[in-house]
Scaffold this motif. Sequence first.
Motif, PDB file in Angstrom:
ATOM      1  N   LEU A   1       0.836  -1.196   0.000  1.00 34.94           N
ATOM      2  CA  LEU A   1       0.000   0.000   0.000  1.00 34.94           C
ATOM      3  C   LEU A   1       0.875   1.251   0.000  1.00 34.94           C
ATOM      4  O   LEU A   1       1.899   1.285   0.683  1.00 34.94           O
ATOM      5  N   PRO A   2       0.495   2.287  -0.729  1.00 36.37           N
ATOM      6  CA  PRO A   2       1.247   3.545  -0.661  1.00 36.37           C
ATOM      7  C   PRO A   2       1.122   4.191   0.714  1.00 36.37           C
ATOM      8  O   PRO A   2       0.158   3.937   1.450  1.00 36.37           O
ATOM      9  N   ALA A   3       2.063   5.027   1.060  1.00 33.85           N
ATOM     10  CA  ALA A   3       2.126   5.629   2.395  1.00 33.85           C
ATOM     11  C   ALA A   3       0.859   6.400   2.737  1.00 33.85           C
ATOM     12  O   ALA A   3       0.394   6.372   3.884  1.00 33.85           O
ATOM     13  N   ASP A   4       0.272   7.090   1.766  1.00 30.02           N
ATOM     14  CA  ASP A   4      -0.911   7.894   2.075  1.00 30.02           C
ATOM     15  C   ASP A   4      -2.118   7.014   2.406  1.00 30.02           C
ATOM     16  O   ASP A   4      -2.937   7.362   3.256  1.00 30.02           O
ATOM     17  N   VAL A   5      -2.222   5.842   1.773  1.00 29.34           N
ATOM     18  CA  VAL A   5      -3.323   4.928   2.083  1.00 29.34           C
ATOM     19  C   VAL A   5      -3.125   4.327   3.474  1.00 29.34           C
ATOM     20  O   VAL A   5      -4.075   4.202   4.250  1.00 29.34           O
ATOM     21  N   VAL A   6      -1.890   3.966   3.805  1.00 30.12           N
ATOM     22  CA  VAL A   6      -1.585   3.456   5.143  1.00 30.12           C
ATOM     23  C   VAL A   6      -1.941   4.493   6.200  1.00 30.12           C
ATOM     24  O   VAL A   6      -2.604   4.190   7.205  1.00 30.12           O
ATOM     25  N   HIS A   7      -1.522   5.736   5.981  1.00 27.19           N
ATOM     26  CA  HIS A   7      -1.768   6.812   6.950  1.00 27.19           C
ATOM     27  C   HIS A   7      -3.261   7.067   7.116  1.00 27.19           C
ATOM     28  O   HIS A   7      -3.764   7.191   8.250  1.00 27.19           O
ATOM     29  N   LYS A   8      -3.987   7.148   6.003  1.00 31.35           N
ATOM     30  CA  LYS A   8      -5.414   7.439   6.067  1.00 31.35           C
ATOM     31  C   LYS A   8      -6.164   6.306   6.762  1.00 31.35           C
ATOM     32  O   LYS A   8      -7.089   6.542   7.548  1.00 31.35           O
ATOM     33  N   THR A   9      -5.760   5.064   6.487  1.00 30.08           N
ATOM     34  CA  THR A   9      -6.414   3.926   7.136  1.00 30.08           C
ATOM     35  C   THR A   9      -6.180   3.959   8.639  1.00 30.08           C
ATOM     36  O   THR A   9      -7.106   3.728   9.432  1.00 30.08           O
ATOM     37  N   SER A  10      -4.948   4.247   9.055  1.00 34.51           N
ATOM     38  CA  SER A  10      -4.644   4.364  10.479  1.00 34.51           C
ATOM     39  C   SER A  10      -5.506   5.447  11.128  1.00 34.51           C
ATOM     40  O   SER A  10      -6.059   5.262  12.220  1.00 34.51           O
ATOM     41  N   GLU A  11      -5.653   6.572  10.454  1.00 29.65           N
ATOM     42  CA  GLU A  11      -6.473   7.657  10.979  1.00 29.65           C
ATOM     43  C   GLU A  11      -7.926   7.224  11.181  1.00 29.65           C
ATOM     44  O   GLU A  11      -8.568   7.612  12.164  1.00 29.65           O
ATOM     45  N   LYS A  12      -8.443   6.421  10.249  1.00 30.63           N
ATOM     46  CA  LYS A  12      -9.832   5.979  10.351  1.00 30.63           C
ATOM     47  C   LYS A  12     -10.035   5.076  11.570  1.00 30.63           C
ATOM     48  O   LYS A  12     -11.032   5.195  12.295  1.00 30.63           O
ATOM     49  N   TYR A  13      -9.094   4.166  11.808  1.00 27.83           N
ATOM     50  CA  TYR A  13      -9.185   3.300  12.992  1.00 27.83           C
ATOM     51  C   TYR A  13      -9.119   4.131  14.273  1.00 27.83           C
ATOM     52  O   TYR A  13      -9.896   3.919  15.212  1.00 27.83           O
ATOM     53  N   LEU A  14      -8.195   5.075  14.318  1.00 30.80           N
ATOM     54  CA  LEU A  14      -8.049   5.907  15.509  1.00 30.80           C
ATOM     55  C   LEU A  14      -9.292   6.766  15.744  1.00 30.80           C
ATOM     56  O   LEU A  14      -9.716   6.958  16.889  1.00 30.80           O
ATOM     57  N   GLU A  15      -9.892   7.272  14.674  1.00 31.35           N
ATOM     58  CA  GLU A  15     -11.098   8.086  14.828  1.00 31.35           C
ATOM     59  C   GLU A  15     -12.258   7.238  15.356  1.00 31.35           C
ATOM     60  O   GLU A  15     -13.046   7.706  16.187  1.00 31.35           O
ATOM     61  N   ALA A  16     -12.367   6.010  14.880  1.00 32.42           N
ATOM     62  CA  ALA A  16     -13.422   5.130  15.397  1.00 32.42           C
ATOM     63  C   ALA A  16     -13.269   4.967  16.901  1.00 32.42           C
ATOM     64  O   ALA A  16     -14.253   5.041  17.656  1.00 32.42           O
ATOM     65  N   TYR A  17     -12.039   4.743  17.367  1.00 29.55           N
ATOM     66  CA  TYR A  17     -11.810   4.577  18.804  1.00 29.55           C
ATOM     67  C   TYR A  17     -12.184   5.853  19.564  1.00 29.55           C
ATOM     68  O   TYR A  17     -12.886   5.799  20.582  1.00 29.55           O
ATOM     69  N   SER A  18     -11.709   6.994  19.090  1.00 25.32           N
ATOM     70  CA  SER A  18     -11.943   8.238  19.835  1.00 25.32           C
ATOM     71  C   SER A  18     -13.424   8.615  19.853  1.00 25.32           C
ATOM     72  O   SER A  18     -13.929   9.112  20.860  1.00 25.32           O
ATOM     73  N   ARG A  19     -14.122   8.368  18.754  1.00 27.70           N
ATOM     74  CA  ARG A  19     -15.560   8.670  18.739  1.00 27.70           C
ATOM     75  C   ARG A  19     -16.311   7.785  19.733  1.00 27.70           C
ATOM     76  O   ARG A  19     -17.176   8.263  20.465  1.00 27.70           O
ATOM     77  N   LEU A  20     -15.999   6.505  19.741  1.00 26.74           N
ATOM     78  CA  LEU A  20     -16.732   5.577  20.597  1.00 26.74           C
ATOM     79  C   LEU A  20     -16.443   5.785  22.075  1.00 26.74           C
ATOM     80  O   LEU A  20     -17.338   5.740  22.904  1.00 26.74           O
ATOM     81  N   THR A  21     -15.187   6.028  22.399  1.00 28.78           N
ATOM     82  CA  THR A  21     -14.805   6.094  23.806  1.00 28.78           C
ATOM     83  C   THR A  21     -14.751   7.510  24.359  1.00 28.78           C
ATOM     84  O   THR A  21     -14.738   7.706  25.571  1.00 28.78           O
ATOM     85  N   GLY A  22     -14.695   8.497  23.466  1.00 29.42           N
ATOM     86  CA  GLY A  22     -14.606   9.892  23.907  1.00 29.42           C
ATOM     87  C   GLY A  22     -13.219  10.308  24.326  1.00 29.42           C
ATOM     88  O   GLY A  22     -13.049  11.368  24.950  1.00 29.42           O
ATOM     89  N   ARG A  23     -12.209   9.504  23.993  1.00 30.22           N
ATOM     90  CA  ARG A  23     -10.846   9.862  24.349  1.00 30.22           C
ATOM     91  C   ARG A  23      -9.866   9.361  23.277  1.00 30.22           C
ATOM     92  O   ARG A  23     -10.213   8.468  22.492  1.00 30.22           O
ATOM     93  N   ALA A  24      -8.707   9.948  23.246  1.00 27.61           N
ATOM     94  CA  ALA A  24      -7.681   9.512  22.301  1.00 27.61           C
ATOM     95  C   ALA A  24      -7.057   8.215  22.804  1.00 27.61           C
ATOM     96  O   ALA A  24      -7.032   7.947  24.020  1.00 27.61           O
ATOM     97  N   LEU A  25      -6.541   7.432  21.888  1.00 28.98           N
ATOM     98  CA  LEU A  25      -5.889   6.198  22.266  1.00 28.98           C
ATOM     99  C   LEU A  25      -4.603   6.515  23.033  1.00 28.98           C
ATOM    100  O   LEU A  25      -3.794   7.341  22.595  1.00 28.98           O
ATOM    101  N   ALA A  26      -4.414   5.885  24.162  1.00 29.34           N
ATOM    102  CA  ALA A  26      -3.222   6.140  24.987  1.00 29.34           C
ATOM    103  C   ALA A  26      -1.952   5.871  24.197  1.00 29.34           C
ATOM    104  O   ALA A  26      -1.841   4.881  23.479  1.00 29.34           O
ATOM    105  N   GLY A  27      -1.016   6.775  24.335  1.00 30.57           N
ATOM    106  CA  GLY A  27       0.287   6.576  23.722  1.00 30.57           C
ATOM    107  C   GLY A  27       0.381   7.071  22.296  1.00 30.57           C
ATOM    108  O   GLY A  27       1.450   6.941  21.651  1.00 30.57           O
ATOM    109  N   VAL A  28      -0.708   7.626  21.745  1.00 32.45           N
ATOM    110  CA  VAL A  28      -0.685   8.091  20.354  1.00 32.45           C
ATOM    111  C   VAL A  28      -0.534   9.596  20.305  1.00 32.45           C
ATOM    112  O   VAL A  28      -1.225  10.300  21.031  1.00 32.45           O
TER     113      VAL A  28
END
Length: 299
Positions: free
Chosen positions: A272-299
């Motif tokens: 995968l190109p770097a921009d697709v990897v980065h965008k995918t990571s962002e989507k996973y992190l956003e799902a976590y923050s929306r559901l829990t109301g907080r940023a993932l620890a250590g990120v």
Amino acid sequence: MLPRMEILTLDLPGIRKIASGKVREIFDLGEHLLLVATDRISAFDCILPNPIPHKGAVLTSISAFWFQRFGFVENHVVATEVADFPAALQPYAAQLARRAMVVKKAKPLPVECVVRGYLAGSGWKEYQASQTICGIKLPAGLRQAEKLPGTIFTPSTKAESGHDMNINWDECRRLVGDDVAEQVRTLSIRIYEEGRAYAAERGIIVADTKFEFGLLDDRVILIDECLTPDSSRFWPADQYALGISPPSFDKQFVRDYLETLTWDKTPPAPALPADVVHKTSEKYLEAYSRLTGRALAGV
């Protein structure tokens, strides 16, 4: 703070690995198991060569969040914090932090418990052909991504490789027995509907999901993962529209990119190109923050 690391595969010297799935590594601890979510991502049943930063931590942390929330169903969690893991695992704290959990040993049921609330994915394809999903008749005139008249339970059999196979209710009962089948259907629908209501308050539509259950001393317990972007179809509510496949917080972004290539969807998968990897990571992190109301620890 522990250092960030991306993990594609993991071996722990002195700890016996008993299985390696598309995402998780499973180790035998004796009385319990250790589940480790790597940063692997798969599409079209092929594991891609790139790790997705923070993906394993997101999957484990979201599952831990839901397991704790759904007190009405017993689950397999023993410990999610590395400090609470057995002494033999402490040398591997950096690799295991946020991405691992110690769990009870249960006998997995031979069915995937799929629950659908919206018309999407393979369900939409089947509906177009036969006005059914897994043999369940639905009203005429429904559109892609439309909310179903009611939540439906559409189990499948687990496949060691390739796609799981949809089965009907009678086959589910034959495989696990009437009593267990009734339990997992009731629990699956309740978990999905309560999770969907909670997620809706946070701007996420949970279109569908799948659960796994196991038997522990003849009790049905929830195992594996729970309402994650890998096991569920999450849509941002503010981008939801009928008649299209809405954007999602899962790996659909990766699938969409791969569809633009001439790749024949057989191994080896392309990088995968770097921009697709980065965008995918962002989507996973956003799902976590929306559901829990907080940023993932250590990120």
